[in-house]
Design a protein around this motif. Structure first.
Motif, PDB file in Angstrom:
ATOM      1  N   GLU A  56       0.812  -1.216   0.000  1.00  0.00           N
ATOM      2  CA  GLU A  56       0.000   0.000   0.000  1.00  0.00           C
ATOM      3  C   GLU A  56       0.850   1.273   0.000  1.00  0.00           C
ATOM      4  O   GLU A  56       0.327   2.378  -0.082  1.00  0.00           O
ATOM      5  N   ARG A  57       2.155   1.142   0.135  1.00  0.00           N
ATOM      6  CA  ARG A  57       3.010   2.330   0.226  1.00  0.00           C
ATOM      7  C   ARG A  57       3.145   3.007  -1.136  1.00  0.00           C
ATOM      8  O   ARG A  57       3.239   2.335  -2.160  1.00  0.00           O
ATOM      9  N   ARG A  58       3.157   4.317  -1.121  1.00  0.00           N
ATOM     10  CA  ARG A  58       3.327   5.113  -2.341  1.00  0.00           C
ATOM     11  C   ARG A  58       4.363   6.207  -2.059  1.00  0.00           C
ATOM     12  O   ARG A  58       4.039   7.339  -1.734  1.00  0.00           O
ATOM     13  N   PRO A  59       5.646   5.879  -2.175  1.00  0.00           N
ATOM     14  CA  PRO A  59       6.705   6.842  -1.852  1.00  0.00           C
ATOM     15  C   PRO A  59       6.672   8.035  -2.807  1.00  0.00           C
ATOM     16  O   PRO A  59       6.094   7.966  -3.902  1.00  0.00           O
ATOM     17  N   PRO A  60       7.297   9.146  -2.401  1.00  0.00           N
ATOM     18  CA  PRO A  60       7.412  10.283  -3.322  1.00  0.00           C
ATOM     19  C   PRO A  60       8.075   9.851  -4.627  1.00  0.00           C
ATOM     20  O   PRO A  60       9.049   9.102  -4.626  1.00  0.00           O
ATOM     21  N   GLY A  61       7.514  10.288  -5.764  1.00  0.00           N
ATOM     22  CA  GLY A  61       8.045   9.905  -7.069  1.00  0.00           C
ATOM     23  C   GLY A  61       7.365   8.710  -7.685  1.00  0.00           C
ATOM     24  O   GLY A  61       7.639   8.369  -8.848  1.00  0.00           O
TER      25      GLY A  61
END
Length: 460
Positions: free
Chosen positions: A437-442
């Protein structure tokens, strides 16, 4: 009867020629071994070309056959339309010539080479005057030199309203100056059409694909006209669009496509959209599709008319559609050295599967991980497909050399930005599975090749 050389004048009174190999001389008499009638083997004066007859028509592009005819009638000189001279200027502080050292923020001048060779292909004489920085006085001087030497002047870059774009300002000083600035076309909107007296002056967009398209649409017909040639009609083919395409309403769009042949003999057109800055898309495309200005979406499998680039459509010996890999380039290069023609269209693993099911390719390279079985490739096949095991490929995370932290530590650092891969690729499926579920910057950044990912990491 008397001997005569082949092609010689007949003696008065003679009315036929018999080849010597069909004759014998016996006891001083000529023996003919086959029938001979009056006029046999005789070419009469005026049979080929008669006095006052038209030999070549106006507008003929002279070939060796034509010049041979002129020599045969003794014509040493004739009036011709001379090849038009086209001056080419590349402009911009960021432009450097091939061979110079590359630095961040600069770009090699491909437009100068492209335009010069395109002019030569059309029968013109290109004169590349060089790259000029954003200096108004120097640019004005270069433009005057071009007008003094050439029949048509081309500048590339500096057609928009950006700071330092001086071309429009300098060209606008001519008389009558700018006639058209901007057209409802994609790519190529900012083209500028102008004139100095009756001499055309064109400012082409700086992006290579835009420059090429606008050159062929607006400039090429003028070069042909100046050279005494008529308008060239492009060959077209009907094809089915392989992928849904979203366009911009209000502008006629030229969509570059690569063509593959389906099992039923029809053609599939794969969009090769890499943006107007791409120098490879135009060189590798088979043709382009004109999408009307009031169309926003062209659905998959829509029948389209493809205008071919070049002369005719060459069918490749091997068509590869799917995931791209450096190893695939090595294999294709080896096949090319063996004399096989190979066409590679990088559309991602899932795009390759769809192409294989439709019979649009011979091979579809894939590396798709099924999250339910944790097995690669096999779960995605159906009865129409067969998996040929290829080579293993190591997947990893690319960082700059000074970075030593583990992946989890990198993901926890809000100051870092990731660069993703495009949806539909096998790598993207793997990344999404690892991220959860993680959506890091970029995360939304989606380059379409491994090389673009590496370049982003180096330059970030």
């Amino acid at each position: 009867a008397t001997p005569i050389a082949t092609g010689g004048m007949l003696p008065r009174g003679a009315d036929a020629v018999m080849p010597v190999e069909f004759t014998d001389v016996e006891a001083g008499e000529l023996i003919l071994r086959r029938a001979c009638v009056p006029g046999a083997a005789v070419s009469f004066a005026g049979t080929d070309i008669g006095s006052g007859e038209t030999v070549l028509f106006r507008g003929t592009r002279l070939s060796s056959r034509d010049t041979g005819v002129l020599a045969a009638i003794g014509r040493e000189r004739l009036k011709v339309v001379r090849r038009p001279v086209v001056a080419i200027l590349s402009t911009g502080d960021e432009i450097i010539q091939p061979g110079e050292a590359m630095r961040p923020g600069l770009v090699y001048d491909s437009n100068g080479r492209i335009l010069a060779d395109a002019v030569a292909e059309l029968g013109g004489v290109p004169r590349f005057l060089g790259v000029f920085r954003d200096d108004e006085a120097a640019l004005r001087q270069a433009l005057q030199q071009a007008l003094d030497e050439a029949d048509l002047v081309l500048l590339s870059g500096g057609t928009s309203k950006g700071e330092g774009d001086l071309n429009g300002r300098v060209v606008g000083e001519l008389e009558p100056g700018i006639v058209v600035h901007g057209v409802a076309l994609k790519p190529g909107k900012p083209i500028c059409l102008a004139a100095s007296g009756s001499r055309p002056v064109v400012i082409l967009p700086g992006f290579p694909t835009s420059a090429v398209f606008t050159f062929h649409e607006f400039v090429a017909p003028v070069v042909r006209e100046l050279g005494g040639l008529g308008r060239e009609e492009r060959q077209t083919r009907s094809a089915r669009l392989a992928r849904k395409t979203v366009t911009e309403r209000g502008r006629l769009e030229y969509l570059l496509v690569g063509l593959t042949e389906r099992e039923d003999g029809s053609l599939a057109a794969y969009p090769m959209g890499k943006g107007s800055g791409s120098v490879t898309a135009f060189s590798r495309a088979d043709g382009f599709v004109r999408i009307p200005r009031n169309t926003e979406i062209v659905e998959e499998d829509t029948e389209v008319e493809v205008s071919l680039i070049g002369r005719g459509l060459a069918v490749a010996d091997l068509v590869v559609v799917g995931s791209h890999c450096v190893g695939l380039d090595v294999i294709a290069g080896a096949l090319s050295r063996e004399g096989y023609s190979v066409k590679v269209l990088a559309v991602g693993s899932q795009g390759g599967l769809a192409a294989a099911r439709r019979g649009e390719c011979d091979v579809a390279p894939i590396h798709l991980l099924d999250p339910e079985t944790d097995v690669y490739n096999e779960p995605f096949l159906d009865a129409s497909l067969r998996l040929l095991p290829g080579y293993g490929r190591l997947q990893g995370v690319v960082t700059r050399p000074d970075e030593t932290r583990e992946i989890e530590e990198l993901l926890d650092d809000p100051a870092l930005r990731m660069v993703n891969r495009n949806r539909g690729s096998g790598t993207r499926i793997l990344i999404d599975g690892l991220l959860g579920e993680r959506r890091p910057p970029g995360y939304p950044s989606e380059p379409r090749s491994h090389f673009a990912v590496a370049a982003a990491v180096v330059q970030e």
